[in-house]
Design a protein around this motif. Sequence first.
Motif, PDB file in Angstrom:
ATOM      1  N   MET A   1      21.538  35.055  37.828  1.00 53.88           N
ATOM      2  CA  MET A   1      22.560  34.218  38.384  1.00 53.88           C
ATOM      3  C   MET A   1      22.827  34.655  39.824  1.00 53.88           C
ATOM      4  SD  MET A   1      26.490  33.693  37.116  1.00 53.88           S
ATOM      5  CE  MET A   1      27.231  34.938  38.155  1.00 53.88           C
ATOM      6  N   ARG A   2      23.101  33.670  40.647  1.00 57.18           N
ATOM      7  CA  ARG A   2      23.414  33.935  42.045  1.00 57.18           C
ATOM      8  C   ARG A   2      24.846  33.493  42.358  1.00 57.18           C
ATOM      9  NH1 ARG A   2      19.351  35.057  45.605  1.00 57.18           N
ATOM     10  NH2 ARG A   2      17.276  35.106  44.710  1.00 57.18           N
ATOM     11  N   TYR A   3      25.386  34.098  43.404  1.00 58.42           N
ATOM     12  CA  TYR A   3      26.724  33.725  43.844  1.00 58.42           C
ATOM     13  C   TYR A   3      26.731  33.634  45.361  1.00 58.42           C
ATOM     14  CZ  TYR A   3      27.598  38.521  45.380  1.00 58.42           C
ATOM     15  OH  TYR A   3      27.532  39.721  46.039  1.00 58.42           O
ATOM     16  N   ALA A   4      27.659  32.840  45.873  1.00 58.19           N
ATOM     17  CA  ALA A   4      27.763  32.637  47.317  1.00 58.19           C
ATOM     18  C   ALA A   4      28.825  33.529  47.939  1.00 58.19           C
ATOM     19  CB  ALA A   4      28.082  31.177  47.620  1.00 58.19           C
ATOM     20  N   GLN A   5      29.938  33.727  47.235  1.00 58.75           N
ATOM     21  CA  GLN A   5      31.006  34.550  47.805  1.00 58.75           C
ATOM     22  C   GLN A   5      31.959  35.023  46.720  1.00 58.75           C
ATOM     23  OE1 GLN A   5      34.328  32.650  49.999  1.00 58.75           O
ATOM     24  NE2 GLN A   5      33.188  30.719  49.795  1.00 58.75           N
ATOM     25  N   ILE A   6      32.635  36.108  47.044  1.00 60.05           N
ATOM     26  CA  ILE A   6      33.728  36.638  46.242  1.00 60.05           C
ATOM     27  C   ILE A   6      34.930  36.740  47.176  1.00 60.05           C
ATOM     28  CG2 ILE A   6      34.638  38.656  45.018  1.00 60.05           C
ATOM     29  CD1 ILE A   6      31.735  39.321  44.211  1.00 60.05           C
ATOM     30  N   ARG A   7      36.056  36.209  46.733  1.00 59.66           N
ATOM     31  CA  ARG A   7      37.307  36.330  47.493  1.00 59.66           C
ATOM     32  C   ARG A   7      38.244  37.235  46.703  1.00 59.66           C
ATOM     33  NH1 ARG A   7      38.564  29.988  48.839  1.00 59.66           N
ATOM     34  NH2 ARG A   7      36.738  29.625  50.153  1.00 59.66           N
ATOM     35  N   LYS A   8      38.598  38.349  47.275  1.00 55.74           N
ATOM     36  CA  LYS A   8      39.507  39.264  46.581  1.00 55.74           C
ATOM     37  C   LYS A   8      40.880  38.636  46.425  1.00 55.74           C
ATOM     38  CE  LYS A   8      41.373  43.931  46.528  1.00 55.74           C
ATOM     39  NZ  LYS A   8      41.366  45.257  47.149  1.00 55.74           N
ATOM     40  N   TYR A   9      41.377  38.023  47.478  1.00 56.57           N
ATOM     41  CA  TYR A   9      42.689  37.382  47.456  1.00 56.57           C
ATOM     42  C   TYR A   9      42.518  35.900  47.759  1.00 56.57           C
ATOM     43  CZ  TYR A   9      44.317  42.211  47.915  1.00 56.57           C
ATOM     44  OH  TYR A   9      44.535  43.548  47.715  1.00 56.57           O
ATOM     45  N   ASP A  10      42.788  35.052  46.800  1.00 53.26           N
ATOM     46  CA  ASP A  10      42.617  33.606  46.944  1.00 53.26           C
ATOM     47  C   ASP A  10      43.890  32.934  46.444  1.00 53.26           C
ATOM     48  OD1 ASP A  10      41.822  30.942  46.916  1.00 53.26           O
ATOM     49  OD2 ASP A  10      39.988  31.293  45.781  1.00 53.26           O
ATOM     50  N   VAL A  11      44.509  32.113  47.272  1.00 54.48           N
ATOM     51  CA  VAL A  11      45.716  31.390  46.855  1.00 54.48           C
ATOM     52  C   VAL A  11      45.473  29.883  46.773  1.00 54.48           C
ATOM     53  CG1 VAL A  11      47.318  33.138  47.712  1.00 54.48           C
ATOM     54  CG2 VAL A  11      46.609  31.273  49.224  1.00 54.48           C
ATOM     55  N   ALA A  12      44.244  29.443  47.026  1.00 51.59           N
ATOM     56  CA  ALA A  12      43.927  28.016  47.048  1.00 51.59           C
ATOM     57  C   ALA A  12      43.379  27.494  45.728  1.00 51.59           C
ATOM     58  CB  ALA A  12      42.915  27.737  48.157  1.00 51.59           C
ATOM     59  N   GLY A  14      44.175  28.202  42.302  1.00 47.93           N
ATOM     60  CA  GLY A  14      44.949  28.518  41.113  1.00 47.93           C
ATOM     61  C   GLY A  14      46.270  29.126  41.504  1.00 47.93           C
ATOM     62  N   PRO A  15      47.194  29.179  40.551  1.00 45.59           N
ATOM     63  CA  PRO A  15      48.527  29.703  40.864  1.00 45.59           C
ATOM     64  C   PRO A  15      48.516  31.198  41.154  1.00 45.59           C
ATOM     65  CG  PRO A  15      48.326  29.206  38.528  1.00 45.59           C
ATOM     66  CD  PRO A  15      47.074  28.734  39.176  1.00 45.59           C
ATOM     67  N   GLY A  16      49.399  31.617  42.046  1.00 49.11           N
ATOM     68  CA  GLY A  16      49.506  33.027  42.386  1.00 49.11           C
ATOM     69  C   GLY A  16      48.356  33.494  43.244  1.00 49.11           C
ATOM     70  N   ILE A  17      48.254  34.796  43.374  1.00 48.66           N
ATOM     71  CA  ILE A  17      47.133  35.412  44.090  1.00 48.66           C
ATOM     72  C   ILE A  17      46.052  35.690  43.063  1.00 48.66           C
ATOM     73  CG2 ILE A  17      46.372  37.388  45.473  1.00 48.66           C
ATOM     74  CD1 ILE A  17      49.357  37.689  46.334  1.00 48.66           C
ATOM     75  N   ARG A  18      44.866  35.192  43.317  1.00 46.31           N
ATOM     76  CA  ARG A  18      43.770  35.322  42.368  1.00 46.31           C
ATOM     77  C   ARG A  18      42.550  35.913  43.068  1.00 46.31           C
ATOM     78  NH1 ARG A  18      45.363  32.575  38.110  1.00 46.31           N
ATOM     79  NH2 ARG A  18      43.330  32.462  37.117  1.00 46.31           N
ATOM     80  N   THR A  19      41.665  36.496  42.298  1.00 44.23           N
ATOM     81  CA  THR A  19      40.335  36.804  42.785  1.00 44.23           C
ATOM     82  C   THR A  19      39.475  35.621  42.374  1.00 44.23           C
ATOM     83  OG1 THR A  19      40.509  39.215  42.753  1.00 44.23           O
ATOM     84  CG2 THR A  19      38.321  38.303  42.418  1.00 44.23           C
ATOM     85  N   SER A  20      38.561  35.229  43.231  1.00 39.57           N
ATOM     86  CA  SER A  20      37.683  34.110  42.870  1.00 39.57           C
ATOM     87  C   SER A  20      36.256  34.421  43.285  1.00 39.57           C
ATOM     88  CB  SER A  20      38.156  32.812  43.534  1.00 39.57           C
ATOM     89  OG  SER A  20      38.072  32.905  44.928  1.00 39.57           O
TER      90      SER A  20
END
Length: 166
Positions: A1-12, A14-20
């Motif tokens: 599996m491949r991935y493009a990016q990891i965001r440690k802090y994402d608020v766009a 889902g609710p709250g601060i999330r990792t995405s």
Amino acid sequence: MRYAQIRKYDVANGPGIRTSFFVTGCTNNCKGCFNKEYQDFNYGEIWTSNETRKIINNLKEKEIEGLTILGGEPFENADGLIEILADIRKETKKSIRIYSGFTFEKLVQNEKTKKLLELCDILVDGLFVEAKKDLRLRFRGSSNQRIINIKQSLEKGQVQLEEEFI
């Protein structure tokens, strides 16, 4: 599996601060897709146990409410994600939200995609439809997309929408 990016802090996404994180590979080819380059199954980096550990460590931080998985199409990466989410679930109980162009009804019909659903809490389902794009919607791009409570839906045998987003 491949991935493009990891965001440690994402608020766009889902609710709250999330990792995405964003997996790559998608055959839906939605008109107006905001991650067109992520449709390529060969785009991005190969996921390793290092990325899984990074996600787990992020989720252990008290300010991070949960994990969001986007793409590409996560359910076209079900084999890799099942293993990754099983490892994550062993170490955290934080919420997992997943996006898909496929509907809940279609995903529960396949053993593999249903297993991936069972590891998550919230599903945002449905193809992005450019003609139904609505920037006022929270955590989805077009009005045909639904925000579904997976556990309740599986228990009741029918889609249960998240009340907050109806």
